[in-house]
Design a protein around this motif. Structure first.
Motif, PDB file in Angstrom:
ATOM      1  N   UNK A   1       5.788  -4.964   3.331  1.00 11.22           N
ATOM      2  CA  UNK A   1       5.671  -5.832   2.129  1.00 11.22           C
ATOM      3  C   UNK A   1       5.451  -7.376   2.457  1.00 11.22           C
ATOM      4  N   UNK A   2       5.817  -7.811   3.477  1.00  9.91           N
ATOM      5  CA  UNK A   2       5.874  -9.127   4.029  1.00  9.91           C
ATOM      6  C   UNK A   2       6.504 -10.100   3.019  1.00  9.91           C
ATOM      7  N   UNK A   3       7.580  -9.539   2.186  1.00  5.65           N
ATOM      8  CA  UNK A   3       8.511 -10.440   1.416  1.00  5.65           C
ATOM      9  C   UNK A   3       9.846 -10.644   2.103  1.00  5.65           C
ATOM     10  N   UNK A   4      10.324 -11.756   1.470  1.00  9.40           N
ATOM     11  CA  UNK A   4      11.852 -12.128   1.883  1.00  9.40           C
ATOM     12  C   UNK A   4      12.605 -11.191   1.061  1.00  9.40           C
ATOM     13  N   UNK A   5      13.772 -10.823   1.924  1.00  5.74           N
ATOM     14  CA  UNK A   5      14.786  -9.815   1.224  1.00  5.74           C
ATOM     15  C   UNK A   5      16.117 -10.472   1.283  1.00  5.74           C
ATOM     16  N   UNK A   6      16.875 -10.003   0.195  1.00 13.44           N
ATOM     17  CA  UNK A   6      18.356 -10.391   0.352  1.00 13.44           C
ATOM     18  C   UNK A   6      19.195  -9.064   0.550  1.00 13.44           C
ATOM     19  N   UNK A   7      20.421  -8.773   0.968  1.00 10.89           N
ATOM     20  CA  UNK A   7      21.151  -7.644   1.196  1.00 10.89           C
ATOM     21  C   UNK A   7      20.961  -6.897  -0.142  1.00 10.89           C
ATOM     22  N   UNK A   8      21.095  -7.423  -1.351  1.00  9.47           N
ATOM     23  CA  UNK A   8      21.052  -6.564  -2.312  1.00  9.47           C
ATOM     24  C   UNK A   8      19.383  -5.879  -2.686  1.00  9.47           C
ATOM     25  N   UNK A   9      18.548  -6.865  -2.403  1.00 13.49           N
ATOM     26  CA  UNK A   9      17.266  -6.126  -2.906  1.00 13.49           C
ATOM     27  C   UNK A   9      16.699  -5.051  -1.802  1.00 13.49           C
ATOM     28  N   UNK A  10      17.024  -5.477  -0.537  1.00 12.73           N
ATOM     29  CA  UNK A  10      16.724  -4.152   0.551  1.00 12.73           C
ATOM     30  C   UNK A  10      17.709  -2.985   0.211  1.00 12.73           C
ATOM     31  N   UNK A  11      18.844  -3.289  -0.195  1.00  6.74           N
ATOM     32  CA  UNK A  11      19.789  -1.989  -0.331  1.00  6.74           C
ATOM     33  C   UNK A  11      19.042  -1.324  -1.777  1.00  6.74           C
ATOM     34  N   UNK A  12      18.865  -2.111  -2.824  1.00  2.00           N
ATOM     35  CA  UNK A  12      18.095  -1.519  -3.926  1.00  2.00           C
ATOM     36  C   UNK A  12      16.844  -0.673  -3.595  1.00  2.00           C
ATOM     37  N   UNK A  13      16.084  -1.208  -2.715  1.00  2.00           N
ATOM     38  CA  UNK A  13      14.774  -0.709  -2.241  1.00  2.00           C
ATOM     39  C   UNK A  13      14.923   0.736  -1.950  1.00  2.00           C
ATOM     40  N   UNK A  14      15.881   1.041  -1.336  1.00  2.00           N
ATOM     41  CA  UNK A  14      16.281   2.422  -0.700  1.00  2.00           C
ATOM     42  C   UNK A  14      17.530   3.107  -1.484  1.00  2.00           C
ATOM     43  N   UNK A  15      17.862   2.581  -2.484  1.00  2.03           N
ATOM     44  CA  UNK A  15      18.530   3.266  -3.311  1.00  2.03           C
ATOM     45  C   UNK A  15      20.071   3.343  -2.810  1.00  2.03           C
ATOM     46  N   UNK A  16      20.416   2.233  -2.013  1.00  2.00           N
ATOM     47  CA  UNK A  16      21.648   1.939  -1.105  1.00  2.00           C
ATOM     48  C   UNK A  16      22.473   0.716  -1.749  1.00  2.00           C
ATOM     49  N   UNK A  17      23.677   0.433  -1.339  1.00  2.00           N
ATOM     50  CA  UNK A  17      24.627  -0.399  -1.736  1.00  2.00           C
ATOM     51  C   UNK A  17      24.084  -1.958  -1.088  1.00  2.00           C
ATOM     52  N   UNK A  18      24.610  -2.936  -1.594  1.00  5.22           N
ATOM     53  CA  UNK A  18      24.311  -4.277  -0.951  1.00  5.22           C
ATOM     54  C   UNK A  18      24.829  -4.450   0.319  1.00  5.22           C
TER      55      UNK A  18
END
Length: 92
Positions: A13-30
């Protein structure tokens, strides 16, 4: 799901991610996302760009020196997009 899969997605994706965002991307927790980001930041395999705290954001720019994902490399080598039946995690 593991750190490498998260890093591949971030590179794609080439985007910046926070812990919450990357967790949500895969349906996981922050919390799980935070673990992945920590592993990515601390491992010598991954080249990253990071913002300062608070709300640290991480962007993966290379994995093991390569700046494109495995899927992108395979598609380029085949000169067409791989059929879904050949993709490891294909959903049919």
């Amino acid at each position: 799901m593991n750190t490498h899969t998260a890093a591949e997605k971030m590179l794609e994706t080439g985007k910046f991610y926070t812990a919450l965002e990357i967790g949500r991307e895969f349906g996981e927790s922050a919390k799980r996302g935070s673990g992945w980001l920590y592993n990515i930041r601390m491992s010598s395999r991954y080249e990253t760009i990071e913002t300062e705290l608070p709300n640290r954001r991480v962007k993966v720019v290379a994995i093991d020196g390569r700046r494109v994902t495995i899927d992108q490399l395979q598609n380029k080598a085949l000169m067409f997009k791989r059929p879904a039946s050949l993709i490891e995690n294909a959903i049919l």
